[in-house]
Write an enzyme that holds these catalytic residues in place. Structure first.
Site, PDB file in Angstrom:
ATOM      1  N   ARG A  48       0.825  -1.238   0.000  1.00  0.00           N
ATOM      2  CA  ARG A  48       0.000   0.000   0.000  1.00  0.00           C
ATOM      3  C   ARG A  48       0.844   1.267   0.000  1.00  0.00           C
ATOM      4  O   ARG A  48       0.390   2.333   0.421  1.00  0.00           O
ATOM      5  CB  ARG A  48      -0.962   0.036   1.186  1.00  0.00           C
ATOM      6  N   LYS A  57       3.354  11.946 -10.430  1.00  0.00           N
ATOM      7  CA  LYS A  57       2.540  11.082 -11.285  1.00  0.00           C
ATOM      8  C   LYS A  57       3.328   9.823 -11.610  1.00  0.00           C
ATOM      9  O   LYS A  57       4.493   9.908 -12.031  1.00  0.00           O
ATOM     10  CB  LYS A  57       2.236  11.795 -12.601  1.00  0.00           C
ATOM     11  N   GLU A  66      10.339  20.851 -22.700  1.00  0.00           N
ATOM     12  CA  GLU A  66       9.521  21.045 -21.492  1.00  0.00           C
ATOM     13  C   GLU A  66       9.972  22.306 -20.746  1.00  0.00           C
ATOM     14  O   GLU A  66       9.183  22.932 -20.056  1.00  0.00           O
ATOM     15  CB  GLU A  66       9.596  19.818 -20.574  1.00  0.00           C
ATOM     16  N   LYS A 112       7.523  24.133 -11.949  1.00  0.00           N
ATOM     17  CA  LYS A 112       6.570  23.020 -11.922  1.00  0.00           C
ATOM     18  C   LYS A 112       6.100  22.776 -10.491  1.00  0.00           C
ATOM     19  O   LYS A 112       4.924  22.508 -10.245  1.00  0.00           O
ATOM     20  CB  LYS A 112       7.162  21.745 -12.547  1.00  0.00           C
ATOM     21  N   GLU A 166      -4.202  17.515 -10.066  1.00  0.00           N
ATOM     22  CA  GLU A 166      -4.585  17.905 -11.417  1.00  0.00           C
ATOM     23  C   GLU A 166      -6.070  18.150 -11.611  1.00  0.00           C
ATOM     24  O   GLU A 166      -6.755  17.456 -12.363  1.00  0.00           O
ATOM     25  CB  GLU A 166      -4.126  16.835 -12.431  1.00  0.00           C
ATOM     26  N   ARG A 213      -3.065  22.829 -13.079  1.00  0.00           N
ATOM     27  CA  ARG A 213      -2.011  21.986 -13.631  1.00  0.00           C
ATOM     28  C   ARG A 213      -2.187  21.751 -15.130  1.00  0.00           C
ATOM     29  O   ARG A 213      -1.250  21.381 -15.829  1.00  0.00           O
ATOM     30  CB  ARG A 213      -2.025  20.656 -12.865  1.00  0.00           C
ATOM     31  N   ASN A 244      -0.107  21.396 -20.088  1.00  0.00           N
ATOM     32  CA  ASN A 244      -0.463  20.713 -21.326  1.00  0.00           C
ATOM     33  C   ASN A 244      -0.293  21.565 -22.574  1.00  0.00           C
ATOM     34  O   ASN A 244      -0.698  21.148 -23.653  1.00  0.00           O
ATOM     35  CB  ASN A 244      -1.919  20.269 -21.247  1.00  0.00           C
ATOM     36  N   HIS A 291       0.529  20.062 -25.813  1.00  0.00           N
ATOM     37  CA  HIS A 291       0.436  18.620 -25.637  1.00  0.00           C
ATOM     38  C   HIS A 291      -0.794  17.988 -26.270  1.00  0.00           C
ATOM     39  O   HIS A 291      -0.749  16.828 -26.657  1.00  0.00           O
ATOM     40  CB  HIS A 291       0.494  18.259 -24.147  1.00  0.00           C
ATOM     41  N   HIS A 345       0.085  15.036 -28.405  1.00  0.00           N
ATOM     42  CA  HIS A 345      -0.386  13.675 -28.114  1.00  0.00           C
ATOM     43  C   HIS A 345      -1.093  13.078 -29.332  1.00  0.00           C
ATOM     44  O   HIS A 345      -0.957  11.885 -29.615  1.00  0.00           O
ATOM     45  CB  HIS A 345      -1.355  13.682 -26.919  1.00  0.00           C
ATOM     46  N   HIS A 380       8.648  12.328 -27.566  1.00  0.00           N
ATOM     47  CA  HIS A 380       7.553  13.113 -27.005  1.00  0.00           C
ATOM     48  C   HIS A 380       7.798  14.623 -27.187  1.00  0.00           C
ATOM     49  O   HIS A 380       6.929  15.359 -27.653  1.00  0.00           O
ATOM     50  CB  HIS A 380       7.389  12.750 -25.520  1.00  0.00           C
TER      51      HIS A 380
HETATM   52  N1  NAD Z   1       5.479  11.064 -14.403  1.00  0.00           N
HETATM   53  C1  NAD Z   1       5.543  12.175 -15.083  1.00  0.00           C
HETATM   54  O1  NAD Z   1       5.180  13.256 -14.626  1.00  0.00           O
HETATM   55  C2  NAD Z   1       6.102  12.125 -16.466  1.00  0.00           C
HETATM   56  C3  NAD Z   1       6.400  13.326 -17.126  1.00  0.00           C
HETATM   57  C4  NAD Z   1       6.945  13.253 -18.386  1.00  0.00           C
HETATM   58  C5  NAD Z   1       7.172  12.023 -18.981  1.00  0.00           C
HETATM   59  N2  NAD Z   1       6.852  10.882 -18.318  1.00  0.00           N
HETATM   60  C6  NAD Z   1       7.088   9.584 -18.935  1.00  0.00           C
HETATM   61  O2  NAD Z   1       8.478   9.467 -19.163  1.00  0.00           O
HETATM   62  C7  NAD Z   1       8.703   8.595 -20.271  1.00  0.00           C
HETATM   63  C8  NAD Z   1       9.719   9.215 -21.173  1.00  0.00           C
HETATM   64  O3  NAD Z   1      10.868   9.475 -20.426  1.00  0.00           O
HETATM   65  P1  NAD Z   1      12.298   9.529 -21.095  1.00  0.00           P
HETATM   66  O4  NAD Z   1      12.271  10.424 -22.272  1.00  0.00           O
HETATM   67  O5  NAD Z   1      13.241   9.812 -19.987  1.00  0.00           O
HETATM   68  O6  NAD Z   1      12.441   8.052 -21.686  1.00  0.00           O
HETATM   69  P2  NAD Z   1      13.226   6.737 -21.223  1.00  0.00           P
HETATM   70  O7  NAD Z   1      13.138   6.518 -19.772  1.00  0.00           O
HETATM   71  O8  NAD Z   1      12.758   5.639 -22.118  1.00  0.00           O
HETATM   72  O9  NAD Z   1      14.713   7.068 -21.621  1.00  0.00           O
HETATM   73  C9  NAD Z   1      15.036   7.295 -22.967  1.00  0.00           C
HETATM   74  C10 NAD Z   1      16.282   6.508 -23.356  1.00  0.00           C
HETATM   75  O10 NAD Z   1      17.405   7.117 -22.755  1.00  0.00           O
HETATM   76  C11 NAD Z   1      18.233   6.133 -22.121  1.00  0.00           C
HETATM   77  N3  NAD Z   1      18.918   6.834 -21.054  1.00  0.00           N
HETATM   78  C12 NAD Z   1      18.448   7.179 -19.828  1.00  0.00           C
HETATM   79  N4  NAD Z   1      19.354   7.915 -19.186  1.00  0.00           N
HETATM   80  C13 NAD Z   1      20.422   8.025 -20.006  1.00  0.00           C
HETATM   81  C14 NAD Z   1      21.670   8.694 -19.921  1.00  0.00           C
HETATM   82  N5  NAD Z   1      22.000   9.429 -18.861  1.00  0.00           N
HETATM   83  N6  NAD Z   1      22.527   8.585 -20.959  1.00  0.00           N
HETATM   84  C15 NAD Z   1      22.168   7.897 -22.054  1.00  0.00           C
HETATM   85  N7  NAD Z   1      21.014   7.272 -22.217  1.00  0.00           N
HETATM   86  C16 NAD Z   1      20.145   7.347 -21.193  1.00  0.00           C
HETATM   87  C17 NAD Z   1      17.269   5.073 -21.714  1.00  0.00           C
HETATM   88  O11 NAD Z   1      17.950   3.843 -21.547  1.00  0.00           O
HETATM   89  C18 NAD Z   1      16.306   5.063 -22.888  1.00  0.00           C
HETATM   90  O12 NAD Z   1      16.832   4.298 -23.940  1.00  0.00           O
HETATM   91  C19 NAD Z   1       7.354   8.366 -20.907  1.00  0.00           C
HETATM   92  O13 NAD Z   1       6.890   7.084 -20.599  1.00  0.00           O
HETATM   93  C20 NAD Z   1       6.459   9.422 -20.272  1.00  0.00           C
HETATM   94  O14 NAD Z   1       5.114   8.990 -20.183  1.00  0.00           O
HETATM   95  C21 NAD Z   1       6.335  10.927 -17.069  1.00  0.00           C
HETATM   96 ZN    ZN Z   2       5.464  16.604 -21.995  1.00  0.00          ZN
END
Ligand code: NAD
Ligand code: ZN
Length: 362
Positions: free
Chosen positions: A122, A144, A186, A228, A238, A242, A246, A249, A253, A266
């Site tokens: 939990r 999130k 961002e 943020k 949200e 918040r 977007n 976005h 999206h 993205h």
């Molecule tokens: N929770 C939230 O508020 C929030 C906000 C924005 C995005 N997200 C989520 O985040 C995800 C995208 O995140 P992302 O762009 O970090 O993608 P990711 O985690 O897939 O990383 C992208 C790539 O970079 C590589 N990588 C990570 N760190 C590295 C480094 N220091 N050097 C080299 N390579 C590295 C990873 O292995 C991967 O291949 C999506 O699923 C999205 O929905 C969440």
């Molecule tokens: Zn975004």
């Protein structure tokens, strides 16, 4: 130079430390927060190879009992199957209510690890060590967490605030330039929605940012996180404010969905989305052509895309916008800029105006 900031959420408040060379100092920030000595680190295959040993060493040297679990690289890991593997690992290593899960990696690791921590027993403590710019400036604030359903992104998730976020800008040295540029959107977005000075900082320091100059990055990332954090502090779950996050976005999206999440990063889709939202705002007489050009030229300098691909149509994009989960009562709610540093929420824009703006962005 290390910056420490705080996300203020009453009982859920937490610190974010931003600096260089922090990977081997993680225990320094973590130890005061630990309730038991067990830790599970979740990372992906790349991050594990590059960064796990140094973090692990810092924690074991401090006397913690550290285990780790690796997930495959990529968005496909935000799945029930990988979620289940992380739970198995938590059970196998006997983490208890006082234990901590550390998500070491990009947004994928953060979202999956955070969700696993949100529901195991939990809810156990969760620490984020984001290693992509996207995760450092966006996912690190807000709590999130989510995994995907075959029918849609982030459909299964929870709000679960981390106890600590450690951002080491040195990790960005290994990140491909394409991901730096995509993550930067961002920050630029945050500048347009509420912080003209941050927008200016990116304009003035773009080369330093892309060259991973630590001092500039620490300054920029801290400022993006503070922005943020202020938004999230006012609207943790949200419900209203918040939504301004977007900006760009809803268009982005739609583009990501129509291109099956595999053609654009993205941030690239959001760049096109911001250009289109800004165009629409100019058409509606609420944003100046000068500000439109200012945003456009920064995106262009950052080598981010500005136009939709030729194999899509404005109609298909507009339809896909209605499928985005952020519509309310069947109405599209668009975040539109009034100047660099201010946006408004509009739900009264007609489809023909949206279609016209999209058509201008091909
Ligand atoms: N929770 C939230 O508020 C929030 C906000 C924005 C995005 N997200 C989520 O985040 C995800 C995208 O995140 P992302 O762009 O970090 O993608 P990711 O985690 O897939 O990383 C992208 C790539 O970079 C590589 N990588 C990570 N760190 C590295 C480094 N220091 N050097 C080299 N390579 C590295 C990873 O292995 C991967 O291949 C999506 O699923 C999205 O929905 C969440
Ligand atoms: Zn975004």
């Amino acid at each position: 130079m290390t910056r420490a900031l705080r996300v203020e959420l009453e009982a859920n408040s937490y610190p974010i430390v931003v600096g260089a060379g922090l990977m081997n100092r993680v225990s320094e920030f973590l130890m005061p927060l630990m309730k038991s000595n067990k830790v599970l680190i979740v990372s992906d295959a790349f991050v594990k190879a590059r960064y796990l040993p140094i973090v692990q060493r810092s924690l074991t040297d401090a006397g913690l009992d550290v285990n780790s679990v690796e997930i495959p690289v990529g968005e496909a890991s935000k799945s029930l199957a990988e979620f289940s593997r992380v739970q198995d690992s938590l059970v196998r290593h006997q983490l208890d209510r006082g234990s901590t899960l550390i998500a070491l990696g990009g947004g994928v690791v953060g979202d999956l690890g955070g969700f696993a921590a949100a529901v195991y027993m939990r809810g156990i403590s969760y620490v984020q060590i984001p290693t992509t710019l996207q995760a450092q400036v966006d996912a690190s604030v807000g709590g999130k967490t989510a995994i995907n359903h075959p029918k849609g992104k982030n459909l299964i998730g929870a709000f679960h605030q981390p106890k600590l976020v450690v951002i080491d800008v040195d990790t960005l040295r290994t990140l491909p330039q394409r991901d730096i540029r995509a993550g930067l959107i961002e920050v630029i977005k945050m500048g347009v929605i509420r912080d003209e000075r941050l927008f200016e900082m990116v304009e003035e320091n773009l080369e330093a940012i892309l060259n991973i100059e630590a001092a500039t990055l620490i300054e920029m990332i801290s400022r993006a996180c503070v922005n943020k954090a202020e938004i999230v502090a006012k609207d943790e779950k949200e419900s209203g404010l918040r939504m301004v996050l977007n900006y760009g976005h809803t268009f982005g999206h739609a583009l990501e969905a129509l291109t099956h999440y595999n053609r654009y990063r993205h941030g690239e889709a959001v760049s096109i989305g911001m250009n289109c939202a800004a165009r629409l705002a100019v058409n509606l007489g609420m944003f100046s052509e000068t500000d439109f050009q200012r945003q456009r030229s920064l995106l262009k300098r950052a080598k981010l895309p500005l136009t939709f691909p030729d194999d899509l149509t404005p109609e298909a994009l507009c339809d896909a916008m209605y499928l985005d989960k952020k519509t309310l009562g069947g109405k599209l709610r668009l975040i539109l800029p009034t100047r660099i540093g201010e946006v408004v929420i509009r739900d009264d824009v007609e489809d023909r105006q949206i279609l016209e703006a999209i058509a201008q962005c091909f």
